[in-house]
Design a protein around this motif. Structure first.
Motif, PDB file in Angstrom:
ATOM      1  N   ASP A   4       0.946  -1.101  -0.009  1.00 23.16           N
ATOM      2  CA  ASP A   4       0.042  -0.013   0.033  1.00 23.16           C
ATOM      3  C   ASP A   4       1.151   1.269  -0.033  1.00 23.16           C
ATOM      4  O   ASP A   4       1.428   1.881   1.045  1.00 23.16           O
ATOM      5  N   LEU A   5       0.983   1.833  -1.412  1.00 23.98           N
ATOM      6  CA  LEU A   5       1.843   3.003  -1.397  1.00 23.98           C
ATOM      7  C   LEU A   5       1.270   4.161  -0.596  1.00 23.98           C
ATOM      8  O   LEU A   5       2.007   5.269  -0.760  1.00 23.98           O
ATOM      9  N   THR A   6       0.136   4.264  -0.409  1.00 24.93           N
ATOM     10  CA  THR A   6      -0.460   5.322  -0.059  1.00 24.93           C
ATOM     11  C   THR A   6       0.027   5.952   1.475  1.00 24.93           C
ATOM     12  O   THR A   6      -0.157   6.828   1.875  1.00 24.93           O
ATOM     13  N   GLY A   7       0.687   4.929   2.119  1.00 24.23           N
ATOM     14  CA  GLY A   7       1.392   5.109   3.359  1.00 24.23           C
ATOM     15  C   GLY A   7       2.785   5.909   3.131  1.00 24.23           C
ATOM     16  O   GLY A   7       3.297   6.297   4.202  1.00 24.23           O
ATOM     17  N   ALA A   8       3.275   6.007   1.913  1.00 24.78           N
ATOM     18  CA  ALA A   8       4.546   6.607   1.851  1.00 24.78           C
ATOM     19  C   ALA A   8       4.484   8.403   2.027  1.00 24.78           C
ATOM     20  O   ALA A   8       3.606   8.989   1.550  1.00 24.78           O
ATOM     21  N   ILE A   9       5.164   8.520   3.103  1.00 23.30           N
ATOM     22  CA  ILE A   9       5.040  10.254   3.325  1.00 23.30           C
ATOM     23  C   ILE A   9       6.437  11.017   2.932  1.00 23.30           C
ATOM     24  O   ILE A   9       6.386  11.959   2.878  1.00 23.30           O
TER      25      ILE A   9
END
Length: 222
Positions: A142-147
Motif C-alpha cells: 500500500d503505497l498510500t502510506g508513503a510520506i
C-alpha cells in the motif's frame, strides 16, 4: 443525507484521492527526481537532466541501480517488480530485484527492513528526461502510506561498472499538485501554473470540521 453533507463528503474523497497520487521531489548536482504514486502498488520515478549532471555525476553516462525505502512499511509481501522505461532503451533491459540496500558496490547482500534494490542489465544510457513506471508485485502493498520516499541511484561512467560518486540517498519532499492541465511533474507535460492547492491532509481536516458543525446543527432542537 443533506446537500451540504454530500458536498463535505465529496471534499473528503477528493482529499483522499489526492493523497493517493502524491508527488515527491528531490534534486542534486543538476538532476531532478520526481516520485509519483499511481495506485496502491504502482509508482513512477522521473529523472530529468541526468545527461547534463554536474559534480561527481558529471562523467556519468548510464544508470545501473535504483534503491527505494520508506514506501509505507516494510513490504514483507513484496515478491517482485515490473519496470517499464520511457523512452524505451535501445536494448531489452532485465531488472533483478532484491530486498536490500543500494551501496557503493551495488545492491548490498545484507537485507534492510523496507528497502529494495533494482539492478538494470545492461545499464541504461542516460537521457534528459527518463520516466520509470514501477509495479510492485506481491501482497499487502500500500503505497498510500508513503510520506517521504527515500531514493538512492547508481550512475556509472561506463556500461557494467560500479556506481560513481554520490548515491543520492535522500528523502524526497512532498509537492502539492498543480491545478492546470499541462501535466504533473512525473508526466510528460510541463506545469505552467505555479498556484498550488491545499495539501490533502489539510483538506481532510477542514472537511471533518465541517462535518462536525453540520452534525451539531442537525441535532440542535428547534
Amino acid at each position: 443525507m443533506s446537500k451540504s453533507m454530500r458536498l463535505i463528503a465529496a471534499t473528503l474523497l477528493t482529499a483522499l484521492a489526492a493523497s493517493a497520487q502524491a508527488d515527491f521531489v528531490t534534486a542534486s548536482q543538476g538532476v531532478t527526481f520526481t516520485f509519483h504514486t499511481v495506485d496502491t502498488d504502482t509508482f513512477t520515478l522521473r529523472i530529468q537532466n541526468a545527461d547534463n549532471a554536474t559534480g561527481d555525476w558529471k562523467t556519468a553516462d548510464y544508470l545501473s541501480y535504483l534503491g527505494f525505502n520508506g514506501l509505507g512499511g516494510k513490504l514483507p509481501g513484496l515478491t517482485g517488480v515490473n519496470v517499464a522505461v520511457n523512452p524505451t532503451p535501445g536494448s531489452t533491459i532485465q531488472w533483478s530485484f532484491t530486498h536490500t540496500e543500494l551501496a557503493g558496490q551495488g545492491c548490498n547482500k545484507n537485507g534492510n527492513s523496507g528497502a529494495f534494490c533494482l539492478d538494470a542489465n545492461p545499464n541504461i544510457l542516460l537521457t534528459g528526461d527518463m520516466l520509470f513506471t514501477i509495479d510492485l508485485l506481491g501482497t499487502g502493498i500500500d503505497l498510500t502510506g508513503a510520506i517521504a520516499p527515500h531514493l538512492k541511484v547508481g550512475f556509472t561512467d561506463q556500461a557494467g561498472s560500479k556506481p560513481i560518486g554520490s548515491l543520492l540517498s535522500a528523502d524526497m519532499t512532498y509537492v502539492p499538485p498543480t491545478t492546470n492541465g499541462g501535466g504533473n511533474p512525473s508526466g510528460g507535460g510541463t506545469p505552467t501554473n505555479t498556484n498550488t492547492v491545499p495539501e490533502p491532509a489539510s483538506l481532510a481536516l477542514a472537511g471533518l470540521a465541517l462535518l462536525g458543525v453540520a452534525a451539531t446543527r442537525r441535532r440542535r432542537p428547534a
